[in-house]
Write a protein that holds these residues in place. Structure first.
Motif, PDB file in Angstrom:
ATOM      1  N   VAL A 267      51.817  97.071  84.147  1.00  0.00           N
ATOM      2  CA  VAL A 267      50.726  95.584  83.917  1.00  0.00           C
ATOM      3  C   VAL A 267      50.478  94.604  85.636  1.00  0.00           C
ATOM      4  O   VAL A 267      49.834  93.530  85.180  1.00  0.00           O
ATOM      5  CB  VAL A 267      50.056  94.689  83.205  1.00  0.00           C
ATOM      6  N   ARG A 268      51.831  94.680  86.020  1.00  0.00           N
ATOM      7  CA  ARG A 268      51.932  93.760  87.042  1.00  0.00           C
ATOM      8  C   ARG A 268      51.158  93.831  88.472  1.00  0.00           C
ATOM      9  O   ARG A 268      50.234  94.405  87.975  1.00  0.00           O
ATOM     10  CB  ARG A 268      53.366  93.459  87.824  1.00  0.00           C
ATOM     11  N   ASP A 269      50.846  92.896  89.449  1.00  0.00           N
ATOM     12  CA  ASP A 269      49.962  93.277  90.316  1.00  0.00           C
ATOM     13  C   ASP A 269      50.096  94.428  91.229  1.00  0.00           C
ATOM     14  O   ASP A 269      51.373  94.981  91.598  1.00  0.00           O
ATOM     15  CB  ASP A 269      49.232  92.240  91.280  1.00  0.00           C
ATOM     16  N   GLU A 270      49.347  94.882  91.978  1.00  0.00           N
ATOM     17  CA  GLU A 270      49.727  95.973  93.010  1.00  0.00           C
ATOM     18  C   GLU A 270      50.961  95.912  94.044  1.00  0.00           C
ATOM     19  O   GLU A 270      51.128  96.706  94.281  1.00  0.00           O
ATOM     20  CB  GLU A 270      47.917  96.128  94.261  1.00  0.00           C
ATOM     21  N   SER A 271      51.085  94.492  93.919  1.00  0.00           N
ATOM     22  CA  SER A 271      51.636  94.256  95.193  1.00  0.00           C
ATOM     23  C   SER A 271      53.495  93.898  94.473  1.00  0.00           C
ATOM     24  O   SER A 271      53.806  94.584  95.445  1.00  0.00           O
ATOM     25  CB  SER A 271      51.516  93.078  96.487  1.00  0.00           C
ATOM     26  N   GLU A 272      53.433  93.660  93.830  1.00  0.00           N
ATOM     27  CA  GLU A 272      54.134  94.140  92.667  1.00  0.00           C
ATOM     28  C   GLU A 272      55.101  95.895  92.578  1.00  0.00           C
ATOM     29  O   GLU A 272      56.318  95.456  92.603  1.00  0.00           O
ATOM     30  CB  GLU A 272      54.347  92.918  91.330  1.00  0.00           C
ATOM     31  N   TRP A 273      53.946  96.362  91.869  1.00  0.00           N
ATOM     32  CA  TRP A 273      54.477  97.564  91.980  1.00  0.00           C
ATOM     33  C   TRP A 273      54.789  98.416  93.534  1.00  0.00           C
ATOM     34  O   TRP A 273      55.533  99.511  93.698  1.00  0.00           O
ATOM     35  CB  TRP A 273      53.155  98.193  91.630  1.00  0.00           C
ATOM     36  N   ASN A 274      54.011  98.517  94.571  1.00  0.00           N
ATOM     37  CA  ASN A 274      54.756  98.762  95.997  1.00  0.00           C
ATOM     38  C   ASN A 274      55.988  97.998  96.265  1.00  0.00           C
ATOM     39  O   ASN A 274      56.647  98.338  96.941  1.00  0.00           O
ATOM     40  CB  ASN A 274      53.209  98.154  96.909  1.00  0.00           C
ATOM     41  N   ASP A 275      56.137  96.506  95.778  1.00  0.00           N
ATOM     42  CA  ASP A 275      57.841  96.838  95.525  1.00  0.00           C
ATOM     43  C   ASP A 275      59.214  97.391  95.378  1.00  0.00           C
ATOM     44  O   ASP A 275      59.727  97.154  95.054  1.00  0.00           O
ATOM     45  CB  ASP A 275      57.711  94.811  95.643  1.00  0.00           C
TER      46      ASP A 275
ATOM     47  N   LYS B 211      63.753 104.329  88.567  1.00  0.00           N
ATOM     48  CA  LYS B 211      62.942 103.636  89.460  1.00  0.00           C
ATOM     49  C   LYS B 211      62.186 104.720  90.512  1.00  0.00           C
ATOM     50  O   LYS B 211      63.275 105.194  90.487  1.00  0.00           O
ATOM     51  CB  LYS B 211      63.807 102.795  90.676  1.00  0.00           C
ATOM     52  N   ALA B 212      61.273 104.317  90.064  1.00  0.00           N
ATOM     53  CA  ALA B 212      60.230 105.710  91.263  1.00  0.00           C
ATOM     54  C   ALA B 212      60.770 105.621  92.707  1.00  0.00           C
ATOM     55  O   ALA B 212      61.514 105.078  93.565  1.00  0.00           O
ATOM     56  CB  ALA B 212      59.329 104.999  91.170  1.00  0.00           C
ATOM     57  N   LYS B 213      61.025 106.389  93.498  1.00  0.00           N
ATOM     58  CA  LYS B 213      61.412 107.274  94.362  1.00  0.00           C
ATOM     59  C   LYS B 213      59.578 106.668  95.464  1.00  0.00           C
ATOM     60  O   LYS B 213      59.191 106.988  95.315  1.00  0.00           O
ATOM     61  CB  LYS B 213      62.855 108.222  94.627  1.00  0.00           C
TER      62      LYS B 213
ATOM     63  N   GLY C 228      57.219 107.227  86.621  1.00  0.00           N
ATOM     64  CA  GLY C 228      56.558 107.799  86.200  1.00  0.00           C
ATOM     65  C   GLY C 228      56.335 106.556  85.236  1.00  0.00           C
ATOM     66  O   GLY C 228      54.884 106.741  84.191  1.00  0.00           O
ATOM     67  N   ALA C 229      55.576 105.606  85.494  1.00  0.00           N
ATOM     68  CA  ALA C 229      54.921 104.920  85.158  1.00  0.00           C
ATOM     69  C   ALA C 229      53.590 104.062  85.156  1.00  0.00           C
ATOM     70  O   ALA C 229      52.956 104.893  86.580  1.00  0.00           O
ATOM     71  CB  ALA C 229      54.723 103.497  84.777  1.00  0.00           C
ATOM     72  N   THR C 230      52.682 103.902  85.090  1.00  0.00           N
ATOM     73  CA  THR C 230      50.579 103.579  84.749  1.00  0.00           C
ATOM     74  C   THR C 230      50.842 102.377  85.604  1.00  0.00           C
ATOM     75  O   THR C 230      50.980 101.598  84.673  1.00  0.00           O
ATOM     76  CB  THR C 230      50.179 104.530  84.199  1.00  0.00           C
ATOM     77  N   LEU C 231      50.147 101.839  87.002  1.00  0.00           N
ATOM     78  CA  LEU C 231      50.044 100.997  87.774  1.00  0.00           C
ATOM     79  C   LEU C 231      48.577 100.878  86.295  1.00  0.00           C
ATOM     80  O   LEU C 231      47.215 101.398  86.644  1.00  0.00           O
ATOM     81  CB  LEU C 231      49.405 101.090  88.522  1.00  0.00           C
TER      82      LEU C 231
ATOM     83  N   GLU D  72      59.628  92.927  75.856  1.00  0.00           N
ATOM     84  CA  GLU D  72      59.190  92.244  76.712  1.00  0.00           C
ATOM     85  C   GLU D  72      60.658  91.820  77.859  1.00  0.00           C
ATOM     86  O   GLU D  72      60.179  91.543  78.672  1.00  0.00           O
ATOM     87  CB  GLU D  72      60.279  90.450  75.243  1.00  0.00           C
ATOM     88  N   PRO D  73      61.377  92.570  78.047  1.00  0.00           N
ATOM     89  CA  PRO D  73      62.190  92.872  79.159  1.00  0.00           C
ATOM     90  C   PRO D  73      61.157  92.843  80.420  1.00  0.00           C
ATOM     91  O   PRO D  73      60.004  94.107  79.886  1.00  0.00           O
ATOM     92  CB  PRO D  73      62.937  94.114  78.842  1.00  0.00           C
ATOM     93  N   GLY D  74      61.539  92.136  81.292  1.00  0.00           N
ATOM     94  CA  GLY D  74      60.720  92.946  82.540  1.00  0.00           C
ATOM     95  C   GLY D  74      61.514  93.757  83.221  1.00  0.00           C
ATOM     96  O   GLY D  74      62.587  94.544  83.101  1.00  0.00           O
ATOM     97  N   TYR D  75      60.393  94.667  84.675  1.00  0.00           N
ATOM     98  CA  TYR D  75      60.671  95.626  85.267  1.00  0.00           C
ATOM     99  C   TYR D  75      61.892  95.003  85.911  1.00  0.00           C
ATOM    100  O   TYR D  75      62.872  96.612  85.058  1.00  0.00           O
ATOM    101  CB  TYR D  75      59.932  94.809  86.289  1.00  0.00           C
TER     102      TYR D  75
END
Length: 130
Positions: free
Chosen positions: A46-54, A128-130, A59-62, A115-118
Motif C-alpha cells: 500500500v506504499r506509493d508507486e514511487s516506493e514500489w518502483n524502488d 524481492k521482485a527482480k 508477487g505483491a499487488t500494488l 506491522e513489519p514494513g518492506y
C-alpha cells in the motif's frame, strides 16, 4: 509547535484505530509466508508507486493507500484483489497498512495488516521482485 502537531496527528491515528478496532495481525511471518505459498493469501503493497518502483516483494499487488483513502474505486479494487483470500497489507512502517485495512475490511475483505514494513520483510526472507 511541531511537537503539538505531531501529538495531534498521533492522537488522530490512535482514535481512528480504536474506532475501527483494527490492529496489526498476530500471524507470524512464517504463517504469512505459508498462507501466500499455499495461495490462501495475497500480499498487498500500500506504499506509493514511487516506493514500489524502488523495490517491492515478488508477487505483491500494488494498491496505494494514498489513492484508496481519498476515493476508493470499489470496482478497481475488486479487479485487483481476490475475495475469499486473506489480504496482508504492508507499507514502510505499518501505519498505511492499518489505514488500508480499515478501508478494505469495509469492502468485505479478510484483511490482516502487517506491522513489519518492506525492509523488514526483505530481511525476514520474503523475495524481492527482480
Amino acid at each position: 509547535m511541531h511537537r503539538l502537531t505531531a501529538l495531534a496527528t498521533f492522537a488522530g491515528l490512535l482514535m481512528t484505530q480504536a474506532a475501527f478496532a483494527i490492529d496489526h495481525t498476530k500471524d507470524s511471518l512464517e504463517t504469512v509466508r505459508k498462507n501466500v505459498d499455499q495461495k490462501k493469501a495475497v500480499i498487498v503493497d500500500v506504499r506509493d508507486e514511487s516506493e514500489w518502483n524502488d523495490g517491492h516483494l515478488d508477487g505483491a499487488t500494488l494498491l496505494p493507500y494514498s489513492q484508496i483513502r481519498k476515493n476508493v474505486d470499489t470496482e478497481a479494487v475488486k479487479r485487483k484483489l481476490p475475495k475469499g483470500k486473506i489480504i496482508y497489507t504492508h507499507c514502510k512502517a505499518g501505519v498505511r497498512s492499518l489505514g488500508s485495512a480499515i478501508i478494505l475490511e469495509k469492502l468485505g475483505y479478510d484483511v490482516r495488516p502487517l506491522e513489519p514494513g518492506y525492509d523488514k520483510l526483505i530481511e525476514a526472507g520474503f523475495p524481492k521482485a527482480k
